[in-house]
Motif scaffolding. Structure first.
Motif, PDB file in Angstrom:
ATOM      1  N   CYS A  48       5.653   1.135  -1.433  1.00 29.84           N
ATOM      2  CA  CYS A  48       5.919  -0.325  -1.929  1.00 29.84           C
ATOM      3  C   CYS A  48       5.770  -0.352  -3.580  1.00 29.84           C
ATOM      4  O   CYS A  48       5.823  -1.494  -4.201  1.00 29.84           O
ATOM      5  CB  CYS A  48       4.946  -1.266  -1.584  1.00 29.84           C
ATOM      6  SG  CYS A  48       5.230  -1.404   0.406  1.00 29.84           S
ATOM      7  N   GLY A  49       5.561   0.849  -4.379  1.00 31.71           N
ATOM      8  CA  GLY A  49       5.147   0.829  -5.566  1.00 31.71           C
ATOM      9  C   GLY A  49       4.000   0.155  -6.043  1.00 31.71           C
ATOM     10  O   GLY A  49       3.072   0.190  -5.186  1.00 31.71           O
ATOM     11  N   PHE A  50       3.727  -0.545  -7.272  1.00 36.73           N
ATOM     12  CA  PHE A  50       2.490  -0.936  -7.657  1.00 36.73           C
ATOM     13  C   PHE A  50       2.221  -2.113  -6.856  1.00 36.73           C
ATOM     14  O   PHE A  50       0.923  -2.312  -6.659  1.00 36.73           O
ATOM     15  CB  PHE A  50       2.647  -1.510  -9.139  1.00 36.73           C
ATOM     16  CG  PHE A  50       1.502  -1.702  -9.887  1.00 36.73           C
ATOM     17  CD1 PHE A  50       0.617  -0.724 -10.370  1.00 36.73           C
ATOM     18  CD2 PHE A  50       1.084  -3.084  -9.906  1.00 36.73           C
ATOM     19  CE1 PHE A  50      -0.606  -0.977 -10.897  1.00 36.73           C
ATOM     20  CE2 PHE A  50      -0.025  -3.601 -10.396  1.00 36.73           C
ATOM     21  CZ  PHE A  50      -1.156  -2.603 -11.045  1.00 36.73           C
ATOM     22  N   GLU A  51       2.978  -2.954  -6.391  1.00 41.46           N
ATOM     23  CA  GLU A  51       2.572  -3.878  -5.489  1.00 41.46           C
ATOM     24  C   GLU A  51       2.028  -3.373  -4.175  1.00 41.46           C
ATOM     25  O   GLU A  51       0.989  -4.196  -3.575  1.00 41.46           O
ATOM     26  CB  GLU A  51       3.842  -4.768  -4.925  1.00 41.46           C
ATOM     27  CG  GLU A  51       4.702  -5.689  -5.966  1.00 41.46           C
ATOM     28  CD  GLU A  51       3.560  -6.716  -6.567  1.00 41.46           C
ATOM     29  OE1 GLU A  51       3.144  -7.310  -5.794  1.00 41.46           O
ATOM     30  OE2 GLU A  51       3.516  -6.796  -8.035  1.00 41.46           O
ATOM     31  N   GLY A  52       2.109  -2.317  -3.670  1.00 41.21           N
ATOM     32  CA  GLY A  52       1.510  -1.768  -2.649  1.00 41.21           C
ATOM     33  C   GLY A  52       0.143  -1.518  -2.916  1.00 41.21           C
ATOM     34  O   GLY A  52      -0.685  -1.383  -1.918  1.00 41.21           O
ATOM     35  N   LEU A  53      -0.250  -1.499  -3.924  1.00 44.09           N
ATOM     36  CA  LEU A  53      -1.869  -1.205  -4.272  1.00 44.09           C
ATOM     37  C   LEU A  53      -2.446  -2.368  -4.316  1.00 44.09           C
ATOM     38  O   LEU A  53      -3.721  -2.455  -4.322  1.00 44.09           O
ATOM     39  CB  LEU A  53      -1.864  -0.499  -5.477  1.00 44.09           C
ATOM     40  CG  LEU A  53      -1.171   0.907  -5.751  1.00 44.09           C
ATOM     41  CD1 LEU A  53      -1.391   1.528  -7.138  1.00 44.09           C
ATOM     42  CD2 LEU A  53      -1.824   1.883  -4.771  1.00 44.09           C
ATOM     43  N   LYS A  54      -2.034  -3.774  -4.509  1.00 47.17           N
ATOM     44  CA  LYS A  54      -2.576  -4.669  -4.277  1.00 47.17           C
ATOM     45  C   LYS A  54      -3.055  -5.247  -3.232  1.00 47.17           C
ATOM     46  O   LYS A  54      -2.327  -5.169  -2.014  1.00 47.17           O
ATOM     47  CB  LYS A  54      -1.703  -5.977  -5.084  1.00 47.17           C
ATOM     48  CG  LYS A  54      -1.360  -5.823  -6.582  1.00 47.17           C
ATOM     49  CD  LYS A  54      -0.426  -6.927  -6.886  1.00 47.17           C
ATOM     50  CE  LYS A  54       0.015  -6.675  -8.560  1.00 47.17           C
ATOM     51  NZ  LYS A  54       0.917  -7.565  -8.897  1.00 47.17           N
ATOM     52  N   GLU A  55      -4.232  -5.957  -3.298  1.00 51.29           N
ATOM     53  CA  GLU A  55      -4.791  -6.427  -1.689  1.00 51.29           C
ATOM     54  C   GLU A  55      -4.273  -7.595  -1.327  1.00 51.29           C
ATOM     55  O   GLU A  55      -4.192  -8.490  -2.377  1.00 51.29           O
ATOM     56  CB  GLU A  55      -6.493  -6.704  -1.888  1.00 51.29           C
ATOM     57  CG  GLU A  55      -7.035  -5.202  -2.224  1.00 51.29           C
ATOM     58  CD  GLU A  55      -6.926  -4.321  -0.847  1.00 51.29           C
ATOM     59  OE1 GLU A  55      -6.896  -4.532   0.431  1.00 51.29           O
ATOM     60  OE2 GLU A  55      -6.937  -3.017  -1.189  1.00 51.29           O
ATOM     61  N   SER A  56      -4.056  -7.718   0.140  1.00 49.23           N
ATOM     62  CA  SER A  56      -3.439  -9.073   0.516  1.00 49.23           C
ATOM     63  C   SER A  56      -4.622  -9.993   0.216  1.00 49.23           C
ATOM     64  O   SER A  56      -5.746  -9.840   0.773  1.00 49.23           O
ATOM     65  CB  SER A  56      -3.128  -8.972   1.843  1.00 49.23           C
ATOM     66  OG  SER A  56      -2.762 -10.225   2.364  1.00 49.23           O
ATOM     67  N   SER A  57      -4.493 -11.163  -0.462  1.00 50.25           N
ATOM     68  CA  SER A  57      -5.797 -12.236  -0.417  1.00 50.25           C
ATOM     69  C   SER A  57      -5.448 -13.356   0.709  1.00 50.25           C
ATOM     70  O   SER A  57      -6.176 -14.479   0.478  1.00 50.25           O
ATOM     71  CB  SER A  57      -5.720 -12.699  -1.961  1.00 50.25           C
ATOM     72  OG  SER A  57      -4.573 -13.446  -2.302  1.00 50.25           O
ATOM     73  N   THR A  58      -4.440 -13.455   1.327  1.00 49.35           N
ATOM     74  CA  THR A  58      -4.397 -14.647   2.243  1.00 49.35           C
ATOM     75  C   THR A  58      -4.564 -14.402   3.613  1.00 49.35           C
ATOM     76  O   THR A  58      -4.053 -13.010   4.088  1.00 49.35           O
ATOM     77  CB  THR A  58      -2.772 -15.144   2.067  1.00 49.35           C
ATOM     78  OG1 THR A  58      -1.911 -14.255   2.241  1.00 49.35           O
ATOM     79  CG2 THR A  58      -2.556 -15.475   0.478  1.00 49.35           C
ATOM     80  N   TRP A  59      -4.930 -15.334   4.426  1.00 49.73           N
ATOM     81  CA  TRP A  59      -4.992 -15.029   5.907  1.00 49.73           C
ATOM     82  C   TRP A  59      -3.795 -15.228   6.576  1.00 49.73           C
ATOM     83  O   TRP A  59      -2.790 -16.189   6.093  1.00 49.73           O
ATOM     84  CB  TRP A  59      -6.039 -16.037   6.551  1.00 49.73           C
ATOM     85  CG  TRP A  59      -7.269 -15.700   6.250  1.00 49.73           C
ATOM     86  CD1 TRP A  59      -8.174 -16.165   5.086  1.00 49.73           C
ATOM     87  CD2 TRP A  59      -8.121 -14.838   6.981  1.00 49.73           C
ATOM     88  NE1 TRP A  59      -9.331 -15.589   5.149  1.00 49.73           N
ATOM     89  CE2 TRP A  59      -9.305 -14.689   6.352  1.00 49.73           C
ATOM     90  CE3 TRP A  59      -7.854 -14.243   8.008  1.00 49.73           C
ATOM     91  CZ2 TRP A  59     -10.452 -13.977   6.704  1.00 49.73           C
ATOM     92  CZ3 TRP A  59      -9.159 -13.255   8.551  1.00 49.73           C
ATOM     93  CH2 TRP A  59     -10.187 -13.565   7.896  1.00 49.73           C
ATOM     94  N   LYS A  60      -3.180 -14.614   7.386  1.00 42.12           N
ATOM     95  CA  LYS A  60      -2.109 -14.695   8.186  1.00 42.12           C
ATOM     96  C   LYS A  60      -2.176 -15.815   9.002  1.00 42.12           C
ATOM     97  O   LYS A  60      -3.118 -15.976   9.785  1.00 42.12           O
ATOM     98  CB  LYS A  60      -1.556 -13.519   8.726  1.00 42.12           C
ATOM     99  CG  LYS A  60      -1.365 -12.184   7.975  1.00 42.12           C
ATOM    100  CD  LYS A  60      -0.237 -11.345   8.255  1.00 42.12           C
ATOM    101  CE  LYS A  60       0.021 -10.027   7.549  1.00 42.12           C
ATOM    102  NZ  LYS A  60      -0.530 -10.249   6.146  1.00 42.12           N
ATOM    103  N   LYS A  61      -1.302 -16.846   9.060  1.00 37.02           N
ATOM    104  CA  LYS A  61      -1.173 -18.110   9.885  1.00 37.02           C
ATOM    105  C   LYS A  61      -0.268 -17.886  11.043  1.00 37.02           C
ATOM    106  O   LYS A  61       1.135 -17.335  10.945  1.00 37.02           O
ATOM    107  CB  LYS A  61      -0.878 -19.285   9.159  1.00 37.02           C
ATOM    108  CG  LYS A  61      -1.855 -19.573   8.231  1.00 37.02           C
ATOM    109  CD  LYS A  61      -1.583 -20.778   7.286  1.00 37.02           C
ATOM    110  CE  LYS A  61      -2.386 -20.973   6.444  1.00 37.02           C
ATOM    111  NZ  LYS A  61      -2.463 -22.177   5.519  1.00 37.02           N
ATOM    112  N   TYR A  62      -0.827 -18.103  12.506  1.00 38.69           N
ATOM    113  CA  TYR A  62       0.078 -17.942  13.493  1.00 38.69           C
ATOM    114  C   TYR A  62      -0.044 -19.333  14.252  1.00 38.69           C
ATOM    115  O   TYR A  62      -1.008 -19.964  14.171  1.00 38.69           O
ATOM    116  CB  TYR A  62      -0.482 -16.805  14.490  1.00 38.69           C
ATOM    117  CG  TYR A  62      -0.445 -15.444  13.817  1.00 38.69           C
ATOM    118  CD1 TYR A  62       0.661 -14.609  13.740  1.00 38.69           C
ATOM    119  CD2 TYR A  62      -1.656 -14.954  13.446  1.00 38.69           C
ATOM    120  CE1 TYR A  62       0.673 -13.463  13.235  1.00 38.69           C
ATOM    121  CE2 TYR A  62      -1.618 -13.671  12.742  1.00 38.69           C
ATOM    122  CZ  TYR A  62      -0.414 -13.033  12.712  1.00 38.69           C
ATOM    123  OH  TYR A  62      -0.519 -11.715  12.155  1.00 38.69           O
TER     124      TYR A  62
END
Length: 81
Positions: A48-62
């Motif tokens: 994913c390039g540089f974006e792949g190194l960023k941590e996800s900061s959101t909860w997934k909503k179902y």
């Protein structure tokens, strides 16, 4: 080894050193990060390039419906958790 959070920029710098022919074990000593973690970052960067190194900061909503469907599937015995 203590758990530490690395920024995307720090991860990128470590990966640059890996490309400069440092081993994951040398980088482990230098940055106190496990070799398998470095390889995981490399995989994410390659994918994913540089974006792949960023941590996800959101909860997934179902949706409620999706959650209930998952519970029914698990209770049916056809699927596992």
């Amino acid at each position: 080894m203590s758990k530490r959070s690395y920024s995307a920029e720090e991860k990128y710098e470590i990966l640059k050193e890996l490309d400069e022919h440092y081993s994951t074990y040398e980088l482990e000593s230098k940055y106190n990060v496990h070799p398998s973690t470095i390889l995981e970052w490399k995989h994410k960067y390659d994918k994913c390039g540089f974006e792949g190194l960023k941590e996800s900061s959101t909860w997934k909503k179902y949706s409620k419906e999706l959650k209930l469907a998952a519970i029914r599937d698990c209770q049916s015995g056809e699927y596992s958790i």
